[in-house]
Design an enzyme around this catalytic site. Structure first.
Site, PDB file in Angstrom:
ATOM      1  CB  CYS A  21      -0.991  -0.033   1.156  1.00 28.85           C
ATOM      2  SG  CYS A  21      -2.340   1.132   0.953  1.00 28.85           S
TER       3      CYS A  21
ATOM      4  CD  GLU B 113      -2.031  -6.248   4.853  1.00 36.99           C
ATOM      5  OE1 GLU B 113      -1.505  -6.554   3.771  1.00 36.99           O
ATOM      6  OE2 GLU B 113      -2.327  -5.079   5.170  1.00 36.99           O
TER       7      GLU B 113
ATOM      8  CG  HIS C 121      -3.988  -3.755   2.352  1.00 35.66           C
ATOM      9  ND1 HIS C 121      -3.107  -3.272   3.287  1.00 35.66           N
ATOM     10  CD2 HIS C 121      -4.552  -2.673   1.768  1.00 35.66           C
ATOM     11  CE1 HIS C 121      -3.149  -1.944   3.285  1.00 35.66           C
ATOM     12  NE2 HIS C 121      -4.015  -1.561   2.366  1.00 35.66           N
TER      13      HIS C 121
END
Lengths: 219, 273
Positions: A88, A201, A199
């Protein structure tokens, strides 16, 4: 092996840390995940992750304000060429500069500019900013992929949340894009550097697979 | 037409989101009818795991008694819940200061919801957005209709789980917090919450059309058509529901497929096995 997630006071660090641990465990990768802002931890790591949420300038300033971090990063990433992943704003920081209210310099590792997204510029579609949610990944240049995407099919969704995007000067350094009223850069890469606007994650299976590929990556 | 109806025609592949919500009290997931008379719907950590595997697009975790009883969110449970989540996790309840936001982010939240405190002191939204980025800050608005039949529609903000009247216009407040730096609005209709009679669509549309940030519709979902309407008629970017999922009336996948069959662009891939 050791992977460092650089802590410079920004955002969802814990969430990034946990997903890296899970990806390493699931894929039986022997890498210790460390979240730290210490230059010696950066020096000791094999893989370097720069997360980031928020404003470009704040993140750049946050990074600069930590003693020795910029120098350690430069040494590890630009001199020793260790695998680096920016997530990001961490990805956007690799740019030459960011244009928000006013300009701010970036790390200048991948030439280009970070500018606000304008999803309604061509036609008013009533699209919201930030671009928030799951969007489809596709290759920027058809047939041109990257080693870190091995086993990841195109046409899957990843989680995005951002209002700015990275325009690379060299189109070849933009690997993945997504569509949101305009073309949005989703992943950049150059040598030992990769960066994702999405993202990993927070992108469930695709994200875990992507992170495992990064941990196994030898540029 | 909402952004998600245009997706297939118009150069936009962003998907509408389904967000199961875990309302938590005393360590258990509950869902009250109009926030009174709570029912037990399980362990939050187990719920998070199930919803992650089921392909929920995000998860929302609300400590619903926090501001009433004056206690902070149970960070430990957030941490355990976050452990099971490889999708975005929003946590709200009892957030009063910048430090509360930081603590929740450190426990594993990706976004933090601010409700009562944003009404008391809207500047808090700006302070948190500046510190952690707009995308982290979700302002939760609980609104109730105050206009009588025949009058122009008007909704006002209520706080403390719908118990306290503020006299603040809901649409004006939404515009204000968006300008202050909120990244998203979680809009709950207090008239509909727990009724299973569908979202308050005029309210949802009034706010979604008034702000440029995404709006999550909440309160009143009883069936899958309600989810569809939230997007198509309410112009929301995401729909939040609790009991229809917690009690197994529908699965998240059924909901997604149904919405997709009605022309809404949905994500049907990518679940953690």
């Amino acid at each position: 092996m050791k992977t460092i997630i650089i802590d410079y006071g920004s955002g969802n660090l814990r969430s990034v840390h946990r997903t890296f641990e899970r990806a390493a465990k699931d894929h039986k990768i022997n890498s210790q995940i460390v979240t730290s802002d210490k230059p010696e931890d950066i020096a000791a790591a094999d893989h370097i992750v720069l997360p980031g949420v928020g404003a470009f300038k704040d993140c750049y300033d946050g990074l600069s304000a930590r003693a020795g971090v910029m120098d350690a990063l430069y040494e590890a990433v630009q001199v020793q060429k260790k695998p680096f992943l920016g997530i990001c704003v961490g990805m956007q920081l690799m740019a030459t500069e960011g244009i928000e209210y006013k300009g701010s310099q970036g790390l200048d590792w991948i030439k280009g500019q970070v500018r606000i997204i304008t999803p309604n510029a061509e036609q008013d579609l009533g699209l919201k900013v930030p671009h928030m949610g799951w969007n489809l990944l596709s290759e920027n240049i058809k047939g041109r992929s990257h080693k870190i995407l091995d086993g990841i099919e195109m046409g899957l969704h990843a989680y995005f949340v951002h209002s700015y995007q990275f325009h690379t000067d060299d189109e070849n350094e933009t690997i993945l894009t997504t569509q949101y009223g305009e073309k949005i850069t989703a992943m950049v890469a150059k040598d030992n550097l990769v960066g994702t606007q999405f993202h990993p994650e927070k992108s469930q299976k695709l994200g875990l697979d992507f992170i495992a590929n990064f941990l196994n990556w030898k540029p | 037409m909402s952004q998600f109806m245009q997706a297939t025609q118009q150069n936009n592949n962003l998907k509408a989101r389904i967000i199961p919500c875990l309302d938590v009290r005393d360590g258990r997931v509950v869902k009250g009818v109009n926030f009174v008379g709570l029912k037990d719907a399980g362990d939050p950590v187990e719920c998070a795991k199930i919803y992650d595997a089921a392909g929920a697009d995000e998860l929302c975790f609300l400590d619903i008694t926090a501001s009433v009883e004056g206690r902070g969110t149970l960070l430990n449970m957030v941490s355990q819940t976050a452990e099971q989540c490889f999708m975005p996790l929003t946590v709200g309840g009892g957030v009063r200061a910048v430090e509360d936001v930081r603590a929740l982010l450190l426990a594993g939240a990706d976004k933090v919801g601010i409700n009562t405190s944003a009404v008391k002191r809207p500047e808090l939204v700006g302070e948190c957005a500046e510190k952690f980025g707009n995308q982290c800050i979700v302002v939760a608005i609980d609104a109730k209709r105050v206009s009588k039949d025949g009058e122009p529609l008007r909704w006002e903000i209520f706080t403390h789980g719908g118990r306290t009247e503020t006299g603040i216009d809901a649409v004006e407040f939404a515009i204000k917090v968006a300008n202050l730096g909120a990244g998203e609005i979680l809009l709950t209709s207090m008239d509909r919450d727990g009724t299973k009679s569908g979202f308050n669509l005029p309210l949802t549309r009034a706010i979604a059309d008034a702000v440029s940030i995404p709006v999550i519709a909440s309160g009143g979902v009883g069936n899958l058509d309600h989810l569809v309407e939230g997007i198509t008629e309410g112009h929301a970017s995401a729909v939040l529901a609790a009991s229809i999922f917690h009690f197994g009336d529908y699965t998240v996948e059924q909901a997604k497929k149904y919405m997709a069959s009605k022309g809404i662009s949905m994500r049907l891939d990518g679940y953690v096995n």
